[in-house]
Design a protein around this motif. Sequence first.
Motif, mmCIF file in Angstrom:
data_model
loop_
_atom_site.group_PDB
_atom_site.id
_atom_site.type_symbol
_atom_site.label_atom_id
_atom_site.label_comp_id
_atom_site.label_asym_id
_atom_site.label_seq_id
_atom_site.Cartn_x
_atom_site.Cartn_y
_atom_site.Cartn_z
ATOM 1 N N LEU A 134 30.941 1.099 3.293
ATOM 2 C CA LEU A 134 32.091 1.875 2.832
ATOM 3 C C LEU A 134 31.592 3.237 2.371
ATOM 4 C CD1 LEU A 134 35.198 1.750 2.067
ATOM 5 C CD2 LEU A 134 34.397 1.231 -0.259
ATOM 6 N N HIS A 135 32.168 4.296 2.910
ATOM 7 C CA HIS A 135 31.765 5.641 2.502
ATOM 8 C C HIS A 135 32.828 6.229 1.586
ATOM 9 C CE1 HIS A 135 29.617 9.456 2.738
ATOM 10 N NE2 HIS A 135 30.807 10.036 2.803
ATOM 11 N N ILE A 136 32.379 6.776 0.451
ATOM 12 C CA ILE A 136 33.270 7.341 -0.558
ATOM 13 C C ILE A 136 33.202 8.864 -0.521
ATOM 14 C CG2 ILE A 136 33.821 7.478 -3.003
ATOM 15 C CD1 ILE A 136 34.334 4.753 -1.729
ATOM 16 N N ASP A 137 34.342 9.499 -0.321
ATOM 17 C CA ASP A 137 34.468 10.949 -0.435
ATOM 18 C C ASP A 137 35.445 11.209 -1.579
ATOM 19 O OD1 ASP A 137 35.027 13.632 -0.297
ATOM 20 O OD2 ASP A 137 35.404 13.671 1.861
ATOM 21 N N PRO A 138 34.968 11.708 -2.722
ATOM 22 C CA PRO A 138 35.814 11.794 -3.918
ATOM 23 C C PRO A 138 36.966 12.782 -3.821
ATOM 24 C CG PRO A 138 33.688 12.807 -4.325
ATOM 25 C CD PRO A 138 33.584 12.146 -2.986
ATOM 26 N N SER A 177 32.070 9.418 -10.246
ATOM 27 C CA SER A 177 32.318 9.973 -11.586
ATOM 28 C C SER A 177 32.823 11.399 -11.407
ATOM 29 C CB SER A 177 31.031 9.965 -12.416
ATOM 30 O OG SER A 177 31.269 10.505 -13.707
ATOM 31 N N TYR A 178 34.020 11.652 -11.875
ATOM 32 C CA TYR A 178 34.596 12.991 -11.746
ATOM 33 C C TYR A 178 34.136 13.867 -12.913
ATOM 34 C CZ TYR A 178 37.545 11.308 -7.971
ATOM 35 O OH TYR A 178 37.982 10.807 -6.775
ATOM 36 N N LEU A 179 33.788 15.105 -12.616
ATOM 37 C CA LEU A 179 33.236 16.028 -13.596
ATOM 38 C C LEU A 179 34.271 17.006 -14.137
ATOM 39 C CD1 LEU A 179 29.921 16.866 -11.708
ATOM 40 C CD2 LEU A 179 30.404 14.950 -13.254
ATOM 41 N N ARG A 180 35.451 17.002 -13.555
ATOM 42 C CA ARG A 180 36.509 17.920 -13.984
ATOM 43 C C ARG A 180 37.851 17.216 -13.823
ATOM 44 N NH1 ARG A 180 36.269 23.465 -14.298
ATOM 45 N NH2 ARG A 180 34.312 23.444 -13.113
ATOM 46 N N SER A 181 38.767 17.448 -14.723
ATOM 47 C CA SER A 181 40.083 16.814 -14.627
ATOM 48 C C SER A 181 40.861 17.375 -13.445
ATOM 49 C CB SER A 181 40.877 17.019 -15.915
ATOM 50 O OG SER A 181 41.409 18.335 -15.961
ATOM 51 N N SER A 182 41.834 16.603 -13.016
ATOM 52 C CA SER A 182 42.682 17.044 -11.901
ATOM 53 C C SER A 182 43.852 17.891 -12.389
ATOM 54 C CB SER A 182 43.187 15.830 -11.119
ATOM 55 O OG SER A 182 43.863 14.916 -11.967
ATOM 56 N N ALA A 183 43.892 18.198 -13.676
ATOM 57 C CA ALA A 183 44.855 19.139 -14.254
ATOM 58 C C ALA A 183 46.293 18.783 -13.909
ATOM 59 C CB ALA A 183 44.521 20.558 -13.806
ATOM 60 N N ASP A 188 47.345 16.918 -11.628
ATOM 61 C CA ASP A 188 47.501 16.547 -10.214
ATOM 62 C C ASP A 188 46.626 15.326 -9.939
ATOM 63 O OD1 ASP A 188 48.238 16.578 -7.589
ATOM 64 O OD2 ASP A 188 47.484 18.589 -7.156
ATOM 65 N N SER A 189 46.083 15.186 -8.776
ATOM 66 C CA SER A 189 45.174 14.078 -8.451
ATOM 67 C C SER A 189 44.217 14.530 -7.360
ATOM 68 C CB SER A 189 45.961 12.843 -7.998
ATOM 69 O OG SER A 189 46.755 13.152 -6.864
ATOM 70 N N TYR A 190 43.102 13.804 -7.250
ATOM 71 C CA TYR A 190 42.136 14.060 -6.189
ATOM 72 C C TYR A 190 42.346 13.048 -5.051
ATOM 73 C CZ TYR A 190 39.574 16.977 -9.535
ATOM 74 O OH TYR A 190 39.209 17.952 -10.431
ATOM 75 N N PRO A 191 42.260 13.491 -3.796
ATOM 76 C CA PRO A 191 42.420 12.569 -2.661
ATOM 77 C C PRO A 191 41.111 11.844 -2.350
ATOM 78 C CG PRO A 191 42.192 14.798 -1.829
ATOM 79 C CD PRO A 191 42.149 14.889 -3.331
ATOM 80 N N LEU A 192 40.897 10.700 -2.959
ATOM 81 C CA LEU A 192 39.690 9.925 -2.709
ATOM 82 C C LEU A 192 39.810 9.243 -1.341
ATOM 83 C CD1 LEU A 192 37.759 7.691 -5.183
ATOM 84 C CD2 LEU A 192 38.289 6.845 -2.905
ATOM 85 N N LYS A 193 38.873 9.527 -0.470
ATOM 86 C CA LYS A 193 38.901 8.986 0.891
ATOM 87 C C LYS A 193 37.870 7.867 1.019
ATOM 88 C CE LYS A 193 38.630 10.499 5.732
ATOM 89 N NZ LYS A 193 38.368 11.684 6.615
ATOM 90 N N ALA A 194 38.340 6.684 1.366
ATOM 91 C CA ALA A 194 37.458 5.528 1.544
ATOM 92 C C ALA A 194 37.424 5.186 3.031
ATOM 93 C CB ALA A 194 37.976 4.345 0.728
ATOM 94 N N ALA A 230 39.768 5.082 7.941
ATOM 95 C CA ALA A 230 39.798 5.668 6.598
ATOM 96 C C ALA A 230 41.150 5.484 5.934
ATOM 97 C CB ALA A 230 39.460 7.159 6.667
ATOM 98 N N THR A 231 41.101 5.376 4.621
ATOM 99 C CA THR A 231 42.298 5.333 3.789
ATOM 100 C C THR A 231 42.115 6.306 2.630
ATOM 101 O OG1 THR A 231 42.690 3.001 4.318
ATOM 102 C CG2 THR A 231 43.789 3.873 2.373
ATOM 103 N N THR A 232 43.159 7.035 2.292
ATOM 104 C CA THR A 232 43.092 7.997 1.194
ATOM 105 C C THR A 232 43.923 7.507 0.014
ATOM 106 O OG1 THR A 232 42.753 9.847 2.704
ATOM 107 C CG2 THR A 232 43.517 10.382 0.492
ATOM 108 N N VAL A 233 43.320 7.553 -1.176
ATOM 109 C CA VAL A 233 43.982 7.133 -2.412
ATOM 110 C C VAL A 233 44.033 8.323 -3.366
ATOM 111 C CG1 VAL A 233 43.910 5.542 -4.369
ATOM 112 C CG2 VAL A 233 43.142 4.771 -2.112
ATOM 113 N N ASP A 234 45.182 8.605 -3.930
ATOM 114 C CA ASP A 234 45.302 9.693 -4.909
ATOM 115 C C ASP A 234 44.814 9.208 -6.278
ATOM 116 O OD1 ASP A 234 46.378 11.482 -3.085
ATOM 117 O OD2 ASP A 234 48.427 10.764 -3.422
#
Length: 341
Positions: free
Chosen positions: A244-248, A288-294, A296-302, A326-330
């Motif tokens: 499984l490859h993680i793209d944050p 581990s996220y280093l900055r808040s999404s303010a 919103d959200s980040y599109p984590l791609k698995a 691939a599947t993307t999770v907010d």
Amino acid sequence: MPRLTRGLAVAALTAVVCGIGTQQAMAGDFSEAGAQQAKPSGGTSGPLLESRVEFRVDGQSKSDDGGPITSTSVDWDPPACWYEPYWKAEDFKTFMEAQWSIYESAGGEPEGIADDKARYQKGHPYKDFNADKNDKGMWWVAVKNPEMKGDPAAETCNRDPFWVNNGENPDVPQAIDTETLAGLAYQRTIVPETEISTAPDGRSTVNLPTWIWLDKAAFKPVSATATLPGTGLWATTTAKPVSLHIDPGTEDAQTFPASGECRINADGSIGEPYAKGRADKTPPCGVSYLRSSAGDSYPLKATLTWEITWEGSGGTGGDLPNGTFATTVDVPVQEIQSVNR
């Protein structure tokens, strides 16, 4: 236009439009009106016959969010066209003569029909469509992969129909074999959605790891089988998840492991479920996220990688390029000063 399409494509097109099979098309509408409607246009090229290859998909069924895999190899594509045994001699004779009669009733023959008659009927090189060998061989024709009809590679099978005696190897490039069938089965391999589990679930926190895992029961191997009826040819591909490859979804993040590639465990799972009290520990698979999404959200791609193998009739088999889905999770990420454990 190749001689193939002047004769075969007309009735094949009629069969497709009418929604009937090839054998039925031979006894179809050969009226003058039908002939006028089916005449090929100057922009038509390449074979239009539908392949007789049949498919079966086993394992996970297709869901709304699942789908076909994508090859990881830029140098590999499924077959876009091929040659397969299609007609017995008498059937081919009936088919072609019916097409010629359409043109005659419509008032004339298009250019090249005389060449067709010479090739298949008058001994240059075939005589009377090899009707005297009706049970001793088959006419092979070019067909296109229905999933790739717009691909330029689908135009490369442009040989006229040719005769092959039973038990003989056609010795023609792109003649169908088990490897061809394996490539077609690969293209139709359907995998489920990559449903990852995360902790915390729903919202992550800056500088605290989000654990990611897949239970071994979350996915199973899937397979697809391609068969050419009446020939004994078949091939089955089997896809097994391997990583499984993680793209944050942002550069302001750190993946675990650093490569973002989480390998499958010995028990068939990926990663490790989160346990209470381990919020500040390093997960075997996570981010581990280093900055808040303010807000919103980040599109984590698995992206799940599937290893593809195949086996076919006659003891054939081997490996095919890995496939991915691939599947993307907010993932919303908050920034707070303390965390309850």
